[in-house]
Design a protein around this motif. Structure first.
Motif, PDB file in Angstrom:
ATOM      1  N   CYS A  68      57.646  18.938 -59.623  1.00 59.76           N
ATOM      2  CA  CYS A  68      58.465  19.953 -58.957  1.00 59.76           C
ATOM      3  C   CYS A  68      57.997  21.334 -59.422  1.00 59.76           C
ATOM      4  O   CYS A  68      57.239  21.438 -60.398  1.00 59.76           O
ATOM      5  CB  CYS A  68      59.952  19.779 -59.287  1.00 59.76           C
ATOM      6  N   ARG A  69      58.433  22.360 -58.718  1.00 58.92           N
ATOM      7  CA  ARG A  69      58.187  23.713 -59.212  1.00 58.92           C
ATOM      8  C   ARG A  69      59.548  24.364 -59.408  1.00 58.92           C
ATOM      9  O   ARG A  69      60.528  24.028 -58.730  1.00 58.92           O
ATOM     10  CB  ARG A  69      57.305  24.511 -58.257  1.00 58.92           C
ATOM     11  N   GLN A  70      59.628  25.269 -60.379  1.00 60.81           N
ATOM     12  CA  GLN A  70      60.925  25.890 -60.661  1.00 60.81           C
ATOM     13  C   GLN A  70      60.721  27.363 -61.006  1.00 60.81           C
ATOM     14  O   GLN A  70      59.669  27.753 -61.521  1.00 60.81           O
ATOM     15  CB  GLN A  70      61.614  25.145 -61.819  1.00 60.81           C
ATOM     16  N   PRO A  71      61.735  28.194 -60.706  1.00 62.14           N
ATOM     17  CA  PRO A  71      61.588  29.609 -61.068  1.00 62.14           C
ATOM     18  C   PRO A  71      61.762  29.752 -62.578  1.00 62.14           C
ATOM     19  O   PRO A  71      62.520  29.010 -63.178  1.00 62.14           O
ATOM     20  CB  PRO A  71      62.748  30.281 -60.324  1.00 62.14           C
ATOM     21  N   PRO A  72      61.025  30.676 -63.196  1.00 66.20           N
ATOM     22  CA  PRO A  72      61.181  30.859 -64.642  1.00 66.20           C
ATOM     23  C   PRO A  72      62.531  31.500 -64.944  1.00 66.20           C
ATOM     24  O   PRO A  72      63.022  32.290 -64.145  1.00 66.20           O
ATOM     25  CB  PRO A  72      60.046  31.818 -64.997  1.00 66.20           C
ATOM     26  N   VAL A  73      63.130  31.140 -66.068  1.00 66.68           N
ATOM     27  CA  VAL A  73      64.454  31.703 -66.358  1.00 66.68           C
ATOM     28  C   VAL A  73      64.404  32.765 -67.457  1.00 66.68           C
ATOM     29  O   VAL A  73      65.371  33.485 -67.670  1.00 66.68           O
ATOM     30  CB  VAL A  73      65.461  30.603 -66.787  1.00 66.68           C
ATOM     31  N   ALA A  74      63.268  32.855 -68.155  1.00 69.40           N
ATOM     32  CA  ALA A  74      63.252  33.693 -69.356  1.00 69.40           C
ATOM     33  C   ALA A  74      62.499  35.002 -69.192  1.00 69.40           C
ATOM     34  O   ALA A  74      62.276  35.708 -70.170  1.00 69.40           O
ATOM     35  CB  ALA A  74      62.635  32.891 -70.509  1.00 69.40           C
ATOM     36  N   GLU A  75      62.095  35.324 -67.958  1.00 73.33           N
ATOM     37  CA  GLU A  75      61.325  36.555 -67.766  1.00 73.33           C
ATOM     38  C   GLU A  75      62.227  37.763 -68.014  1.00 73.33           C
ATOM     39  O   GLU A  75      63.339  37.818 -67.471  1.00 73.33           O
ATOM     40  CB  GLU A  75      60.784  36.560 -66.327  1.00 73.33           C
ATOM     41  N   PRO A  76      61.793  38.742 -68.829  1.00 69.47           N
ATOM     42  CA  PRO A  76      62.649  39.902 -69.083  1.00 69.47           C
ATOM     43  C   PRO A  76      62.943  40.660 -67.790  1.00 69.47           C
ATOM     44  O   PRO A  76      62.090  40.730 -66.904  1.00 69.47           O
ATOM     45  CB  PRO A  76      61.820  40.783 -70.023  1.00 69.47           C
ATOM     46  N   ARG A  77      64.156  41.213 -67.695  1.00 65.18           N
ATOM     47  CA  ARG A  77      64.534  41.963 -66.489  1.00 65.18           C
ATOM     48  C   ARG A  77      64.386  43.463 -66.717  1.00 65.18           C
ATOM     49  O   ARG A  77      64.919  44.263 -65.961  1.00 65.18           O
ATOM     50  CB  ARG A  77      65.968  41.604 -66.100  1.00 65.18           C
ATOM     51  N   CYS A  78      63.741  43.843 -67.809  1.00 66.22           N
ATOM     52  CA  CYS A  78      63.496  45.272 -68.036  1.00 66.22           C
ATOM     53  C   CYS A  78      61.999  45.460 -68.308  1.00 66.22           C
ATOM     54  O   CYS A  78      61.278  44.490 -68.533  1.00 66.22           O
ATOM     55  CB  CYS A  78      64.314  45.769 -69.221  1.00 66.22           C
ATOM     56  N   GLU A  79      61.572  46.713 -68.250  1.00 69.28           N
ATOM     57  CA  GLU A  79      60.165  47.008 -68.545  1.00 69.28           C
ATOM     58  C   GLU A  79      60.115  47.807 -69.827  1.00 69.28           C
ATOM     59  O   GLU A  79      60.316  49.025 -69.812  1.00 69.28           O
ATOM     60  CB  GLU A  79      59.551  47.821 -67.411  1.00 69.28           C
ATOM     61  N   LEU A  80      59.878  47.116 -70.916  1.00 71.86           N
ATOM     62  CA  LEU A  80      59.868  47.794 -72.213  1.00 71.86           C
ATOM     63  C   LEU A  80      58.445  47.843 -72.766  1.00 71.86           C
ATOM     64  O   LEU A  80      57.792  46.809 -72.912  1.00 71.86           O
ATOM     65  CB  LEU A  80      60.788  47.052 -73.196  1.00 71.86           C
ATOM     66  N   THR A  81      57.991  49.067 -73.078  1.00 80.35           N
ATOM     67  CA  THR A  81      56.682  49.233 -73.730  1.00 80.35           C
ATOM     68  C   THR A  81      56.910  49.511 -75.205  1.00 80.35           C
ATOM     69  O   THR A  81      57.702  50.391 -75.559  1.00 80.35           O
ATOM     70  CB  THR A  81      55.913  50.419 -73.106  1.00 80.35           C
ATOM     71  N   LEU A  82      56.230  48.759 -76.054  1.00 75.01           N
ATOM     72  CA  LEU A  82      56.261  49.065 -77.487  1.00 75.01           C
ATOM     73  C   LEU A  82      54.922  49.723 -77.825  1.00 75.01           C
ATOM     74  O   LEU A  82      53.874  49.085 -77.789  1.00 75.01           O
ATOM     75  CB  LEU A  82      56.460  47.785 -78.312  1.00 75.01           C
ATOM     76  N   ALA A  83      54.983  51.037 -78.093  1.00 75.19           N
ATOM     77  CA  ALA A  83      53.775  51.781 -78.452  1.00 75.19           C
ATOM     78  C   ALA A  83      53.802  51.951 -79.965  1.00 75.19           C
ATOM     79  O   ALA A  83      54.545  52.784 -80.486  1.00 75.19           O
ATOM     80  CB  ALA A  83      53.767  53.133 -77.749  1.00 75.19           C
ATOM     81  N   MET A  84      53.059  51.120 -80.649  1.00 75.57           N
ATOM     82  CA  MET A  84      53.152  51.123 -82.119  1.00 75.57           C
ATOM     83  C   MET A  84      51.795  51.394 -82.762  1.00 75.57           C
ATOM     84  O   MET A  84      50.751  50.988 -82.244  1.00 75.57           O
ATOM     85  CB  MET A  84      53.699  49.780 -82.614  1.00 75.57           C
ATOM     86  N   ALA A  85      51.862  52.080 -83.898  1.00 73.79           N
ATOM     87  CA  ALA A  85      50.633  52.328 -84.646  1.00 73.79           C
ATOM     88  C   ALA A  85      50.117  50.988 -85.166  1.00 73.79           C
ATOM     89  O   ALA A  85      50.907  50.111 -85.522  1.00 73.79           O
ATOM     90  CB  ALA A  85      50.933  53.262 -85.814  1.00 73.79           C
ATOM     91  N   LEU A  86      48.797  50.866 -85.182  1.00 72.11           N
ATOM     92  CA  LEU A  86      48.188  49.652 -85.726  1.00 72.11           C
ATOM     93  C   LEU A  86      48.586  49.534 -87.195  1.00 72.11           C
ATOM     94  O   LEU A  86      48.569  50.527 -87.926  1.00 72.11           O
ATOM     95  CB  LEU A  86      46.676  49.800 -85.599  1.00 72.11           C
ATOM     96  N   LEU A  87      48.962  48.308 -87.612  1.00 68.46           N
ATOM     97  CA  LEU A  87      49.419  48.121 -88.997  1.00 68.46           C
ATOM     98  C   LEU A  87      48.415  47.296 -89.790  1.00 68.46           C
ATOM     99  O   LEU A  87      47.556  46.627 -89.220  1.00 68.46           O
ATOM    100  CB  LEU A  87      50.787  47.425 -88.999  1.00 68.46           C
ATOM    101  N   LYS A  88      48.585  47.305 -91.108  1.00 71.87           N
ATOM    102  CA  LYS A  88      47.645  46.594 -91.981  1.00 71.87           C
ATOM    103  C   LYS A  88      47.862  45.081 -91.932  1.00 71.87           C
ATOM    104  O   LYS A  88      48.964  44.611 -91.661  1.00 71.87           O
ATOM    105  CB  LYS A  88      47.851  47.049 -93.428  1.00 71.87           C
ATOM    106  N   GLY A  89      46.792  44.338 -92.282  1.00 72.05           N
ATOM    107  CA  GLY A  89      46.889  42.882 -92.437  1.00 72.05           C
ATOM    108  C   GLY A  89      47.422  42.209 -91.190  1.00 72.05           C
ATOM    109  O   GLY A  89      47.021  42.526 -90.078  1.00 72.05           O
ATOM    110  N   GLU A  90      48.339  41.276 -91.411  1.00 74.60           N
ATOM    111  CA  GLU A  90      48.823  40.490 -90.267  1.00 74.60           C
ATOM    112  C   GLU A  90      50.091  41.060 -89.651  1.00 74.60           C
ATOM    113  O   GLU A  90      50.716  40.423 -88.807  1.00 74.60           O
ATOM    114  CB  GLU A  90      49.077  39.054 -90.735  1.00 74.60           C
ATOM    115  N   LYS A  91      50.447  42.277 -90.051  1.00 75.51           N
ATOM    116  CA  LYS A  91      51.722  42.823 -89.552  1.00 75.51           C
ATOM    117  C   LYS A  91      51.679  43.086 -88.050  1.00 75.51           C
ATOM    118  O   LYS A  91      52.683  42.926 -87.356  1.00 75.51           O
ATOM    119  CB  LYS A  91      52.062  44.112 -90.286  1.00 75.51           C
ATOM    120  N   THR A  92      50.509  43.524 -87.549  1.00 73.12           N
ATOM    121  CA  THR A  92      50.414  43.756 -86.101  1.00 73.12           C
ATOM    122  C   THR A  92      50.565  42.425 -85.355  1.00 73.12           C
ATOM    123  O   THR A  92      51.284  42.336 -84.359  1.00 73.12           O
ATOM    124  CB  THR A  92      49.075  44.430 -85.738  1.00 73.12           C
ATOM    125  N   ASP A  93      49.908  41.364 -85.871  1.00 69.68           N
ATOM    126  CA  ASP A  93      50.023  40.033 -85.238  1.00 69.68           C
ATOM    127  C   ASP A  93      51.491  39.641 -85.136  1.00 69.68           C
ATOM    128  O   ASP A  93      51.964  39.161 -84.115  1.00 69.68           O
ATOM    129  CB  ASP A  93      49.332  38.948 -86.084  1.00 69.68           C
TER     130      ASP A  93
END
Ligand code: SAM
Length: 276
Positions: A68-93
């Motif tokens: 079967c095919r189904q509509p996704p239920v978890a897609e965000p209903r807003c458009e949020l951009t996170l503009a963040m400075a690159l961080l050290k080590g694995e913090k960006t991941d």
């Protein structure tokens, strides 16, 4: 039934028959050791997700049937951009993975004055590939349909120019107004404007733009410089606080994202366009 989800735009579908190759097929066979009869969910080719029963799991490819095919239920209903400075080590991941789970639509990775984690050009390309893999896997895990975009690594000033005109909030320890307050006041005003517009024509409705969109700017470990905050404000950004405690950059990013998604999605009141 709990089923593994795979972002697999390249799956070949003829009628109800599906052929899966490449990295997803390898994951099905070698990593997860799925067998004929197991069900998976494939998405990424269009606006649907497809429940597929595996029929044959071979070295070169996995074959299945669409149940079967189904509509996704978890897609965000807003458009949020996170503009963040690159961080050290694995913090960006970490911020990319958790930000995807929380509902970020786009990540902009920034090189600011105090960014210390700036890779050279060759490494930057490899990093971006890794970041795209991280957001794709987080998308598969959390039930979203579209992986967020990852852009960068951008210097601060061009990023501000790109964001100009939108609703931009710069997270800053010294800001007077709290992020939650700013978002709820603005969301209430936007809802009121929409209520006025929805009594009018479709043309007016479409001219009010994305229903709930915002950008959050988050600084590096050493914070934004005063000059950067002033430049952002000159480009229309509002300084926003997360309270009196100084948070680590990655904590600040995710706390801000959680607050913003809640405020933006919540501002789409029941019955408004885009709220279903
Ligand atoms: N400049 C500060 C220092 O070194 O003491 C701290 C910078 S903080 C570790 C990194 C980033 O997280 C800041 O640039 C800001 O974007 C965000 N941040 C941390 N705590 C915050 C708060 N209480 N309110 C708003 N933003 C915050």
């Amino acid at each position: 039934v709990s089923r593994h989800r795979f972002c697999c735009p390249e799956a070949q579908r003829i009628g109800d028959d599906v052929r899966i190759e490449g990295a997803v097929a390898a994951q099905i066979r070698r990593v997860l050791r799925l067998r004929p009869g197991d069900q998976v969910i494939l998405f990424g080719a269009d606006e649907w997700e497809y429940v597929v029963r595996l029929e044959r799991v071979e070295a070169a490819a996995a074959h299945g049937t669409v149940l079967c095919r189904q509509p996704p239920v978890a897609e965000p209903r807003c458009e949020l951009t996170l503009a963040m400075a690159l961080l050290k080590g694995e913090k960006t991941d970490w911020a990319l993975q958790k930000g995807t789970e929380l509902g970020v639509s786009r990540f902009l990775l920034l090189h600011t004055c105090r960014t210390v984690a700036f890779p050279d050009e060759q490494r930057a390309a490899g990093r971006l590939q890794r970041y795209e893999r991280i957001v794709r896997e987080a998308t598969e895990q959390c039930g979203r349909l579209r992986p967020p975009e990852v852009q960068g690594i951008l210097p601060f000033e061009p990023a501000l120019q790109m964001l100009r005109g939108g609703r931009v909030l710069i997270l800053h320890e010294c800001a007077e107004q709290r992020l939650g307050h700013l978002l709820s006041v603005e969301s209430a005003a936007a809802s009121a404007r929409r209520a006025l517009c929805t009594s009018g024509s479709l043309a007016i409705r479409s001219s009010i733009g994305p229903l709930a969109a915002a950008t959050l700017l988050v600084g590096p470990e050493g914070g934004f410089t005063d000059e950067e905050v002033a430049r952002a404000v000159a480009h229309g950004a509002r300084p926003a606080s997360l309270g009196p405690r100084i948070l680590r950059a990655e904590t600040a990013a995710l706390a801000a994202v959680a607050l913003a998604v809640e405020a933006l999605e919540g501002s789409l009141a029941f019955g408004e366009p885009g709220s279903s």
